[in-house]
Design a protein around this motif. Structure first.
Motif, PDB file in Angstrom:
ATOM      1  N   ALA A  78       0.807  -1.221   0.000  1.00 41.72           N
ATOM      2  CA  ALA A  78       0.000   0.000   0.000  1.00 41.72           C
ATOM      3  C   ALA A  78       0.844   1.278   0.000  1.00 41.72           C
ATOM      4  N   GLU A  82       0.505   3.973  -2.962  1.00 42.85           N
ATOM      5  CA  GLU A  82       0.054   5.330  -2.677  1.00 42.85           C
ATOM      6  C   GLU A  82       0.947   6.352  -3.368  1.00 42.85           C
ATOM      7  N   LYS A  83       2.239   6.076  -3.443  1.00 43.09           N
ATOM      8  CA  LYS A  83       3.165   6.974  -4.138  1.00 43.09           C
ATOM      9  C   LYS A  83       2.904   6.980  -5.643  1.00 43.09           C
ATOM     10  N   ALA A  86      -0.515   9.005  -6.000  1.00 40.01           N
ATOM     11  CA  ALA A  86      -0.586  10.346  -5.405  1.00 40.01           C
ATOM     12  C   ALA A  86      -0.411  11.433  -6.465  1.00 40.01           C
ATOM     13  N   VAL A 104      -9.898   2.847  -2.694  1.00 40.51           N
ATOM     14  CA  VAL A 104      -9.911   3.709  -1.510  1.00 40.51           C
ATOM     15  C   VAL A 104     -10.175   2.896  -0.252  1.00 40.51           C
ATOM     16  N   PHE A 107      -7.011   1.108   0.779  1.00 41.05           N
ATOM     17  CA  PHE A 107      -6.058   2.030   1.395  1.00 41.05           C
ATOM     18  C   PHE A 107      -6.462   2.351   2.831  1.00 41.05           C
ATOM     19  N   ILE A 112      -3.834   3.950   5.378  1.00 41.60           N
ATOM     20  CA  ILE A 112      -3.326   5.053   4.557  1.00 41.60           C
ATOM     21  C   ILE A 112      -4.480   5.950   4.152  1.00 41.60           C
ATOM     22  N   ASN A 113      -4.338   7.241   4.428  1.00 44.14           N
ATOM     23  CA  ASN A 113      -5.347   8.210   4.033  1.00 44.14           C
ATOM     24  C   ASN A 113      -5.051   8.646   2.599  1.00 44.14           C
ATOM     25  N   PHE A 114      -5.578   7.899   1.655  1.00 40.48           N
ATOM     26  CA  PHE A 114      -5.353   8.177   0.237  1.00 40.48           C
ATOM     27  C   PHE A 114      -6.201   9.385  -0.162  1.00 40.48           C
ATOM     28  N   ASP A 115      -5.557  10.519  -0.343  1.00 40.31           N
ATOM     29  CA  ASP A 115      -6.260  11.778  -0.581  1.00 40.31           C
ATOM     30  C   ASP A 115      -6.661  11.901  -2.047  1.00 40.31           C
ATOM     31  N   ILE A 116      -7.960  11.834  -2.306  1.00 39.45           N
ATOM     32  CA  ILE A 116      -8.454  11.978  -3.676  1.00 39.45           C
ATOM     33  C   ILE A 116      -9.020  13.372  -3.925  1.00 39.45           C
ATOM     34  N   CYS A 119      -8.638  15.153  -7.336  1.00 41.39           N
ATOM     35  CA  CYS A 119      -8.464  14.190  -8.428  1.00 41.39           C
ATOM     36  C   CYS A 119      -9.639  14.288  -9.400  1.00 41.39           C
TER      37      CYS A 119
END
Length: 256
Positions: A78, A82-83, A86, A104, A107, A112-116, A119
């Protein structure tokens, strides 16, 4: 026609243990990342989901429990994924309804707080359905004049989706704009607040419940008038992303 990009966009496809975003898990993920300079990278990953792959899912994607028994868990890769994702826009076939919400959720489970936020989501299926009303195999044949021999394998579906979008830009050059912001808006069906569409923006831009007995009612109003509703949501079989959306509204409105 190649995509006109101002920032990276990731085309991806997910195969899972089933179709329930809240309870099923990813078993295969393929992505093709396109960069504004024209370069691209692609990768296919398999995961041990930790749960049984349904017979229905195996019938579609051909992946069995034994096939992924020795693969890493999603949480193991993960941070690396994520990288990759991102700062990118996201694209796929039926991705707004399935692949993005599923990703999501995984994640979130991995911590992991996958910031969308910010997007753009380009759902090639929605563009196709608005223009031609067919599925990916038919879309590939219609737009690219080729047979999709390896349908329902993640890499074949992902590459076909990219090729279909490029062909759509050629075919509808007078209608579609070669711009990710425009394509994301055009391929969106609803003004979803959460990925599952449990909360939508109404015509006035107010966050509104989109299911159950409070359908059509503003979220903040319901949370104020029915304090037990939030507790019911948090205990219910809703996606973590949906629960987070309700929590953000609750905290923002100072409802305690």
């Amino acid at each position: 026609m190649k995509l006109n990009l101002n920032r990276p966009i990731v085309f991806f496809d997910i195969e899972a243990t089933g179709l329930n975003i809240a309870t099923d898990r990813i078993v295969e993920l393929c992505y093709i990342k396109l960069l504004p300079d024209g370069s691209q990278e692609e990768r296919t990953l398999r995961f041990n989901p930790g749960i049984h792959i349904s017979a229905e899912a195996t019938a579609v994607n051909g992946i069995t429990d034994a096939d992924v028994a020795h693969e890493p868990h999603f949480r193991d890769l993960a941070p690396e994924l994520e990288k990759v994702f991102a700062g990118c826009d996201l694209a796929g076939f039926n991705s707004n309804s399935f692949d993005i919400p599923m990703l999501v959720e995984e994640f979130i489970r991995a911590g992991i707080n996958f910031d969308i936020t910010g997007c753009k989501f380009v759902d090639v299926q929605n563009i196709f359905h608005k223009m031609e009303q067919r599925n990916l195999v038919a879309a590939y044949k219609f737009y690219c004049q080729k047979n999709l021999d390896d349908a329902h394998t993640a890499l074949a579906d992902t590459r076909a989706t990219l090729e279909v979008l490029e062909a759509q830009l050629d075919r509808y050059a007078d209608t579609l704009k070669n711009n990710v912001d425009y394509l994301a808006d055009f391929s969106r069906r609803n003004r979803n607040v959460d990925l599952a569409g449990r909360i939508v923006l109404n015509e006035q831009g107010v966050e509104t419940i989109n299911f159950g007995k409070y359908r059509g009612r503003p979220v903040a109003e319901v949370l104020r008038r029915d304090p037990g509703y939030y507790a019911w949501l948090m205990q219910g079989d809703f996606t973590q992303n949906t629960k987070q959306a309700f929590t953000r509204i609750k905290l923002r409105e100072g409802i305690f």
